[in-house]
Scaffold this motif. Structure first.
Motif, PDB file in Angstrom:
ATOM      1  N   ASN A   1      -3.540  -4.072  -0.466  1.00 14.35           N
ATOM      2  CA  ASN A   1      -4.960  -4.153  -0.125  1.00 14.35           C
ATOM      3  C   ASN A   1      -5.811  -3.552  -1.231  1.00 14.35           C
ATOM      4  O   ASN A   1      -5.378  -2.669  -1.970  1.00 14.35           O
TER       5      ASN A   1
ATOM      6  N   THR B   1      -3.704  -8.460  -4.990  1.00 16.97           N
ATOM      7  CA  THR B   1      -4.353  -7.783  -3.876  1.00 16.97           C
ATOM      8  C   THR B   1      -4.906  -8.769  -2.865  1.00 16.97           C
ATOM      9  O   THR B   1      -5.174  -9.932  -3.175  1.00 16.97           O
TER      10      THR B   1
ATOM     11  N   ASN C   1       0.829  -1.208   0.000  1.00 13.68           N
ATOM     12  CA  ASN C   1       0.000   0.000   0.000  1.00 13.68           C
ATOM     13  C   ASN C   1       0.860   1.254   0.000  1.00 13.68           C
ATOM     14  O   ASN C   1       0.561   2.232  -0.702  1.00 13.68           O
TER      15      ASN C   1
ATOM     16  N   LEU D   1      -9.694  -6.572   2.010  1.00  9.31           N
ATOM     17  CA  LEU D   1      -9.722  -6.135   3.401  1.00  9.31           C
ATOM     18  C   LEU D   1     -10.966  -5.284   3.607  1.00  9.31           C
ATOM     19  O   LEU D   1     -10.994  -4.095   3.327  1.00  9.31           O
TER      20      LEU D   1
END
Length: 372
Positions: free
Chosen positions: A325, A347, A301, A350
């Motif tokens: 994420n 990815t 990220n 979340l």
């Protein structure tokens, strides 16, 4: 009269020595039949490994003897592993003249220790004779000063690819005034830089009062920033203090186009990308390819946050980052997604779906992988 061994038997016996060049060199000096058979196998062998002073002395005698130096003329790779008990690499250009190795393209040096024993005074001038070397690797080595490492590398004046693996410089960096302004740094033909297993988290950032530009006083980073013609940087298992240091490091290469980072980490206790004061943050080069594979989704990220903060990232054509994420995907693609030709994001979901509503994919081939 002792009967001679048939040539067929000699060829059959020497075929079992195909992986032992030292024995083949000795057999080549026996007689004409053994010489021809040994030369046939030696031509298949393109590299030479020297790992102690005795091997260096043996090669030196053969190379400097007119009747045997032709055995080394076709060598393309030279591997030198220094001996801790009896070092020899610091004098190898004195024993092995570079003019007698006209076809060597790759030189790999490992286990050098120049902290207590400095190189010979003439090694830097004699190293320039290895004009055919275009790929230089220095592995698992220690240097006492920044100047020794810098002068040794630039002595190979035609090197295009440079690898630094597990390098340590003991003394602090002393750049001098002529290296503090990158525009005045000496030009180097190095285009491809490979960094592996380096601790770069001891970076000290100071501002040059003359150029008003930040300087990286980490010895390894300071060394690399003197090679301003680099277009490709590959980093693996390197540790930085924070992503600001990565940003400033890459900003030192105006011709940089391709970046690949594998297992590159930063200190998560710091903010991995801090907005700098206006006018202080150097401009990133216009990258065309960026690949980053980090250890955790949090680091992924922060890599995407760093990319979106750089205005020059709009020129990206290939982007591959993972893991990250899903909430960071949409923001990244809205900023730099329209010009991409190839996309690969790994990815981890979340608390929600990927934010892709505001991004229109181009007509080129893209890959998007998501795992719950």
């Amino acid at each position: 009269m002792v009967p001679s061994i048939p040539a067929e038997v000699v060829y059959s016996v020497l075929d079992h020595l195909w992986d032992d060049p030292w024995t083949l060199f000795n057999c080549a000096l026996t007689c004409r039949t053994w010489r021809d058979a040994s030369r046939r196998l030696l031509k298949r062998w393109n590299g030479l490994q020297i790992f102690d002073f005795e091997n260096l002395d043996r090669v030196s005698r053969l190379v400097n003897f007119r009747k045997t130096r032709h055995f080394y003329r076709d060598l393309g790779q030279l591997y030198l592993t220094d001996d801790k008990e009896k070092p020899f690499v610091h004098v190898f250009p004195l024993r092995l003249p570079g003019t007698l190795f006209p076809n060597v393209r790759l030189l790999r040096l490992s286990q050098l220790d120049w902290t207590s024993r400095r190189p010979h005074a003439n090694i830097f001038s004699l190293t320039t004779a290895f004009a055919s070397i275009i790929d230089l690797s220095v592995l698992n080595s220690r240097f006492g000063t920044f100047a020794d490492l810098h002068k040794f590398i630039i002595a190979f004046r035609n090197v295009v690819a440079l690898e630094l693996n597990a390098i340590h410089v003991s003394s602090p960096t002393t750049l001098g005034l002529k290296y503090r302004d990158l525009s005045k740094a000496p030009r180097s033909p190095i285009k491809w830089l490979r960094l592996e297993a380096l601790q770069l988290d001891t970076t000290v950032l100071v501002y040059n009062p003359r150029s008003e530009q930040p300087m990286l006083l980490n010895p390894i980073l300071a060394l690399c920033t003197t090679f301003t013609s680099i277009t490709i940087i590959h980093m693996r298992r390197c540790t930085f203090r924070m992503w600001n240091d990565v940003h400033r490091f890459m900003s030192s290469f105006p011709c940089l186009q391709d970046v690949k980072m594998l297992d590159v980490s930063c200190d998560l206790s710091n903010r991995l990308f801090e907005p700098s004061r206006e006018g202080d943050d150097p401009t990133m080069p216009k990258l065309e390819r960026f690949v980053a594979h980090v250890g955790t989704a949090l680091e992924g990220n922060r890599v995407l946050d760093w990319l979106t903060a750089g205005q020059s990232m709009r020129n990206l054509r290939t982007l591959s980052v993972g893991p990250c994420n899903t909430y960071a995907v949409g923001r990244t693609l809205r900023v730099i997604g329209r010009g991409l030709d190839n996309l690969n994001l790994q990815t981890v979901t979340l608390g929600g779906e990927p934010s892709l509503r505001d991004w229109r994919p181009p007509t080129h081939r893209l890959t998007y992988r998501s795992s719950g």
